[in-house]
Design an enzyme around this catalytic site. Structure first.
Site, PDB file in Angstrom:
ATOM      1  N   CYS A   1      -0.271   4.101   2.317  1.00  0.00           N
ATOM      2  CA  CYS A   1       0.066   3.868   3.727  1.00  0.00           C
ATOM      3  C   CYS A   1       1.550   4.084   3.993  1.00  0.00           C
ATOM      4  O   CYS A   1       1.927   4.664   5.005  1.00  0.00           O
ATOM      5  CB  CYS A   1      -0.263   2.427   4.130  1.00  0.00           C
ATOM      6  SG  CYS A   1      -1.809   1.811   3.485  1.00  0.00           S
ATOM      7  N   ASP A   2       2.397   3.598   3.101  1.00  0.00           N
ATOM      8  CA  ASP A   2       3.818   3.476   3.446  1.00  0.00           C
ATOM      9  C   ASP A   2       4.777   4.322   2.610  1.00  0.00           C
ATOM     10  O   ASP A   2       5.969   4.364   2.914  1.00  0.00           O
ATOM     11  CB  ASP A   2       4.246   1.996   3.335  1.00  0.00           C
ATOM     12  CG  ASP A   2       3.453   1.116   4.296  1.00  0.00           C
ATOM     13  OD1 ASP A   2       3.099   1.612   5.384  1.00  0.00           O
ATOM     14  OD2 ASP A   2       3.186  -0.047   3.968  1.00  0.00           O
TER      15      ASP A   2
ATOM     16  N   CYS B   1       0.828  -1.213   0.000  1.00  0.00           N
ATOM     17  CA  CYS B   1       0.000   0.000   0.000  1.00  0.00           C
ATOM     18  C   CYS B   1       0.859   1.258   0.000  1.00  0.00           C
ATOM     19  O   CYS B   1       1.453   1.614   1.018  1.00  0.00           O
ATOM     20  CB  CYS B   1      -0.916  -0.016   1.231  1.00  0.00           C
ATOM     21  SG  CYS B   1      -1.878   1.483   1.434  1.00  0.00           S
TER      22      CYS B   1
END
Ligand code: NAP
Length: 317
Positions: free
Chosen positions: A141-142, A138
């Site tokens: 997200c990261d 993701c």
């Protein structure tokens, strides 16, 4: 008394990620005494992540498993009952809905499905071990963790292009590794990707091993045409080769779109009255913990209102 009466519930929540646990918090506070059934991957995809920095309320971030533990305790605090086990059958054609878990059959007046989705993985050595330590599924997200680092994105579809373009905001270098010599992505996404000067493409290569001791340091690749091996350095590997919604139990019983459960726009209502769905099992667009939690809240409110307006009196035979 029916032999199943002990296992009659007003609401069963299937799945224990952010969507299911949020649904349970709301349903328990609305006195629906929810039963939450969790499978072997309890906690969902956040159990596979490390630091979560974009869940509102946690200024310094929180570890994925800890966030799930907190949500679980919050749901328990208001009286959610938890049950672990593999559901082998659900019959959505009879109401109350029979749900078979091992030797037990639960009869639920209402059901919230929040079984989530799984990111497809490459299944190569090093990948699982380094998930959350350089390997991610993701970018939203990261991506932030890879500022000025070397990033590799695997895949040739729309997801891969979207993630790769997003990651060029962070990486010193972003390389798309694809197993063929052309992309599967839509024309518009291809045009955007090719026009991005920070994106490199390595065609006809597949990742055969993720290298690194504690965190990703490189990748072993193989030329898919000649079989020739090659090694490249990388700090991050984003695996973006597709997702599988966990919907096998409901196939043929609910309307679906591309394997995801279809809901009436703006609600959590599925094609079967009394059955609601929330989180990644519905959502192929946002796939975030916070959106899943929001959808879980919607599902609990929808279930509560529907039970209020249409109480279930009959008993399944
Ligand atoms: P997808 O279209 O199925 O593409 C998967 C990609 O991963 C393909 O290029 C495939 O290679 C590659 N792949 C699959 N297994 C692999 C493996 N084991 N090793 C290496 N590569 C592998 O999946 P997606 O990109 O997640 O998209 C899913 C759906 O959502 C699509 O309909 C897409 O259009 C849609 N979507 C749309 C948008 C948008 O419009 N903004 C954004 C995201 C997703 P091959 O090409 O060789 O098969």
């Amino acid at each position: 008394m029916n032999e199943h009466d002990d296992d009659r519930r007003r609401l069963a929540v299937i799945g224990s990620g952010p969507a299911g646990l949020t649904a349970a918090v709301y349903a328990a506070r609305a006195s629906l005494n929810p039963l939450l059934i969790e499978g072997i991957d309890a906690g969902g995809q956040l159990m596979l992540t490390t630091e979560v920095e974009n869940y509102p309320g946690f200024i310094d971030g929180i570890l994925g498993p800890e966030l799930m533990e907190r949500m679980r305790k919050q749901a328990a605090r208001f009286g959610t009952e938890f049950m672990s086990g593999n559901i082998t059958a659900v019959d959505l054609a009879r109401r109350p809905f029979p749900i078979t878990v091992g030797a037990r059959t639960i009869l639920a007046d209402s059901v919230i499905i929040s079984t989530g989705a799984k990111a497809q993985m490459l299944e190569v050595p090093g990948e699982r071990e380094l998930l959350g330590h350089g390997v991610s599924t993701c970018a939203t997200c990261d991506g932030f963790f890879f500022r000025d680092r070397e990033i590799v994105v695997v895949g040739g579809g729309d997801s891969a292009m979207e993630e790769a373009i997003f990651l060029t905001k962070f990486g010193s270098k972003v390389t798309v590794v694809h197993r063929r010599d052309r992309l599967r992505a839509s024309k518009i996404m291809q045009e955007r990707a090719f026009a991005n000067p920070k994106l490199d493409f390595l065609w006809n290569h597949k990742v055969v091993e993720v290298l690194g001791d504690g965190s990703v340091s490189g990748l072993k690749l193989e030329d898919t045409q000649t079989g020739e091996p090659r090694e490249i350095s990388a700090d991050g590997l984003f695996v973006t080769i597709g997702h599988f919604p966990n919907t096998a139990l409901f196939e043929g019983q609910l309307e679906m779109i591309g394997g995801y459960i279809a809901t009436k726009p703006g609600t959590s209502e599925t094609s079967v009255p009394g059955v609601f769905a929330a989180g990644d099992v519905v959502d192929f667009r946002y796939r975030q913990a916070i959106t899943a939690a929001g959808m879980g809240c919607m599902a609990a409110i929808d279930a509560e209102r529907s039970l209020e307006e249409h109480p279930v009196t009959e008993t399944a035979s």
